[in-house]
Design a protein around this motif. Structure first.
Motif, PDB file in Angstrom:
ATOM      1  N   GLN A   9     -13.586  19.156 -25.031  1.00 21.45           N
ATOM      2  CA  GLN A   9     -12.216  19.637 -25.276  1.00 21.45           C
ATOM      3  C   GLN A   9     -12.112  21.144 -25.047  1.00 21.45           C
ATOM      4  O   GLN A   9     -11.129  21.635 -24.489  1.00 21.45           O
ATOM      5  CB  GLN A   9     -11.776  19.264 -26.698  1.00 21.45           C
ATOM      6  N   LYS A  10     -13.148  21.860 -25.460  1.00 19.89           N
ATOM      7  CA  LYS A  10     -13.138  23.315 -25.210  1.00 19.89           C
ATOM      8  C   LYS A  10     -13.154  23.584 -23.707  1.00 19.89           C
ATOM      9  O   LYS A  10     -12.512  24.505 -23.212  1.00 19.89           O
ATOM     10  CB  LYS A  10     -14.350  23.973 -25.881  1.00 19.89           C
ATOM     11  N   LYS A  13      -9.711  23.077 -22.227  1.00 16.89           N
ATOM     12  CA  LYS A  13      -8.855  24.244 -22.493  1.00 16.89           C
ATOM     13  C   LYS A  13      -9.227  25.415 -21.573  1.00 16.89           C
ATOM     14  O   LYS A  13      -8.362  26.102 -21.039  1.00 16.89           O
ATOM     15  CB  LYS A  13      -8.984  24.669 -23.966  1.00 16.89           C
ATOM     16  N   ARG A  17      -6.883  27.213 -18.800  1.00 11.42           N
ATOM     17  CA  ARG A  17      -6.652  28.661 -18.877  1.00 11.42           C
ATOM     18  C   ARG A  17      -6.998  29.342 -17.552  1.00 11.42           C
ATOM     19  O   ARG A  17      -6.281  30.219 -17.080  1.00 11.42           O
ATOM     20  CB  ARG A  17      -7.466  29.259 -20.031  1.00 11.42           C
ATOM     21  N   LEU A  72      -3.757  19.104 -25.903  1.00 10.04           N
ATOM     22  CA  LEU A  72      -4.425  20.405 -25.731  1.00 10.04           C
ATOM     23  C   LEU A  72      -4.010  21.028 -24.398  1.00 10.04           C
ATOM     24  O   LEU A  72      -3.787  22.237 -24.297  1.00 10.04           O
ATOM     25  CB  LEU A  72      -5.950  20.234 -25.764  1.00 10.04           C
ATOM     26  N   GLU A  76      -1.785  24.440 -23.895  1.00 13.67           N
ATOM     27  CA  GLU A  76      -2.360  25.542 -23.117  1.00 13.67           C
ATOM     28  C   GLU A  76      -1.441  25.937 -21.950  1.00 13.67           C
ATOM     29  O   GLU A  76      -1.254  27.121 -21.666  1.00 13.67           O
ATOM     30  CB  GLU A  76      -3.739  25.099 -22.612  1.00 13.67           C
TER      31      GLU A  76
END
Ligand code: FAD
Length: 380
Positions: A9-10, A13, A17, A72, A76
Motif C-alpha cells: 500500500q505504501k 501511494k 505520488r 488510497l 493521493e
C-alpha cells in the motif's frame, strides 16, 4: 487491528505520488480549470499505470486491488490536485454499475476500455424534477418485443458530453415506484440520444457534465444491467460503495490544501515573524490535522467493511458526511491562512475551495445521507 499500511500500500501511494509530481503541474490544472475540458492525455497516462478502476479484476484490465487500496489512490490523486485528481477518478462511474451488477458479456464489452483509459462512462439518475428523490422517475423504458424504448431527460450527468456509454435508471412500471425501476446500458452512438454540455459550473471543471435526452432510444433486452425491477435497489447499493469514494476524494483535496497552508505558514512573514510562529495559526493547523485524521479513520473503516463484503449503508453515509464537511472546513481554513492570496487563482487554494464543495452535494447530499443513516439507526 493494524493502523499501519502494508508495504504494498505504501508502494501504491509512492507510485501515485511519482505520477502526480510529474503530470499534475499547477499551471496545467489551472489551464483545464479555465478551459473546462477533460484532460484526456493525462487520463490515458494515469490508466497506463493502472490507476483507473484498479479494483476491477485483472480479466477486465484492472489490478484486482481492494476497495481500500483504490481509496488510497483516489486520496493521493486528489491531494496532488483537486481538479485533475477528480477528472482521473470519475471515468469509471457508469462502469462501476456494470462491474457490480452487469452480465459477463457486459463486463467484457464495457470494462476493459475503461481500465485502458480509452473510454469514460456516465451513470444517470438525476432528472430535472427528481434529484434527491429518485423513488419515481419520469424517464421511462417501455418493453417492445426484444427491445426497450427509452424516453426522458437526465441532467447534471458527469462525463455525459464525452462518455462512450451511459448506465441509466428508468421507470419501467410507473405504478410500482421503486419496485418498477431498471438499469440499462446505452451506447453513445445510438439513435435518439441528444447530449448537451452544461457549462460554467463552480468547480471540478475538468470533469464535464451534461444533460441527456432520450428520444425513443431503442436498446436490446440484454442492455438490462442487473435484475429487472431491481434498478433502484442496485443503485442504492452502488451509492453505499461509491460515496465512500467521494469521502476519499474530499479527504484528498483537504489534505492537499492543508499541506499547502502548512508550507505557506512556515514561509510567510508578518509582524517580523512567520505565520507559523503565531499560536492562533498553530492551533488552526492542529485542528485541521486532527479533523482530517479522525475523518480518515471513519472512511477507512467503511472501506474495510466493503472489502469484507459487508456494506453498511449508515456507516458509508456517516463517513461521507464527516469527510466532506471536514474537507470543506479544512479547505476554507487553508484559504484563510493564505489571506488575500488564497483568493487569487495563482495560489490554487481558491480552486480547491471551489472543487471540494461538490462533495457535499453529489452522490447524495449531506441531508440525504443523514436521512438514510437515520432510517438504519432507527430501524425504520
Ligand atoms: C457537478 C455535478 C455532477 C453530478 N453528477 C451526477 C451524475 O453523474 N449522475 C447523476 O445522476 N447525478 C449527478 N449530479 C446530480 C446530483 O447527484 C444532484 O444534484 C443531487 O443528488 C441533489 O439533487 P438536486 O440537485 O435535484 O437537489 P434537490 O433534491 O432539489 O435538493 C435541494 C436541497 O434540498 C435538500 N433536500 C431534498 N430533499 C430533502 C429531504 N427529504 N430532507 C432534507 N433535505 C432535503 C437537499 O439536501 C438539498 O440541500 C451531479 C451534480 C453536479 C452538480
Amino acid at each position: 487491528m493494524d493502523f499501519e499500511l502494508t508495504e504494498e500500500q505504501k508502494e501504491i501511494k509512492r507510485a501515485v505520488r511519482e505520477f502526480t509530481e510529474k503530470e499534475f503541474k499547477p499551471e496545467i490544472a489551472r489551464e483545464y480549470d479555465l478551459k473546462e475540458e477533460f484532460p484526456w492525455e493525462i487520463y490515458r497516462k494515469c490508466a497506463k499505470l493502472g490507476f483507473i478502476a484498479p479494483h476491477f479484476e485483472e480479466e477486465y484490465g484492472g489490478q484486482g486491488l481492494s476497495f481500500f487500496d483504490y481509496l488510497l489512490i483516489i486520496e493521493e490523486l486528489c491531494r496532488a490536485d483537486s481538479t485533475l485528481g477528480t477528472a482521473m477518478i470519475t471515468g469509471p462511474f457508469g462502469g462501476e454499475l456494470i462491474h457490480m451488477f452487469g452480465s459477463e458479456e457486459q463486463k467484457k464489452k464495457y470494462l476493459p476500455p475503461i481500465t485502458r483509459g480509452e473510454w469514460v462512462s456516465s451513470a444517470a439518475f438525476t432528472e430535472p424534477n427528481h434529484g434527491s428523490d429518485i423513488t419515481f422517475l419520469e424517464t421511462t423504458a417501455k418493453p417492445e418485443g426484444d427491445h426497450y424504448i427509452i424516453n426522458g431527460t437526465k441532467t447534471l450527468i458527469t462525463n455525459a458530453p464525452i462518455a462512450s456509454f451511459i448506465v441509466v435508471l428508468c421507470q419501467v412500471k410507473p405504478e410500482a415506484g421503486v419496485k418498477g425501476q431498471s438499469l440499462f446500458v446505452v451506447d453513445r452512438d445510438v439513435e435518439g440520444l441528444d447530449i448537451t454540455k452544461i457549462e460554467h459550473k463552480m468547480g471540478i471543471k475538468a470533469s464535464p457534465i451534461g444533460e441527456i435526452s432520450f428520444n425513443s432510444v431503442r436498446v436490446p433486452k440484454n442492455a438490462l444491467v442487473g435484475c429487472e425491477f431491481m434498478g433502484f435497489y442496485h443503485s442504492m447499493e452502488f451509492f453505499d460503495v461509491t460515496r465512500v469514494g467521494v469521502a476519499a476524494q474530499a479527504l484528498g483535496m483537504a489534505q492537499g490544501a492543508y499541506e499547502k497552508a502548512l508550507k505557506y505558514a512556515k514561509e510567510r512573514m508578518q509582524f517580523g515573524r512567520r505565520l507559523s510562529d503565531f499560536q492562533v495559526i498553530q492551533h488552526k493547523l492542529v485542528d485541521m490535522a486532527t479533523a482530517l485524521e479522525s475523518a480518515r479513520l471513519l472512511v477507512y473503516k467503511a472501506a474495510w467493511y466493503i472489502d469484507k463484503g459487508r456494506i453498511i449503508p449508515e456507516l458509508s453515509c456517516m463517513a461521507k458526511n464527516l469527510a466532506t464537511s471536514t474537507a470543506v472546513k479544512v479547505v476554507n481554513d487553508a484559504l484563510q491562512i493564505f489571506g488575500g492570496y488564497g483568493y487569487i487563482s495563482d495560489y490554487d487554494i481558491e480552486r480547491y475551495y471551489r472543487d471540494v464543495r461538490i462533495t457535499e452535494i453529489y452522490e447524495g447530499t449531506t441531508e440525504i445521507q443523514k436521512n438514510i443513516a437515520a432510517r438504519f439507526l432507527l430501524g425504520k
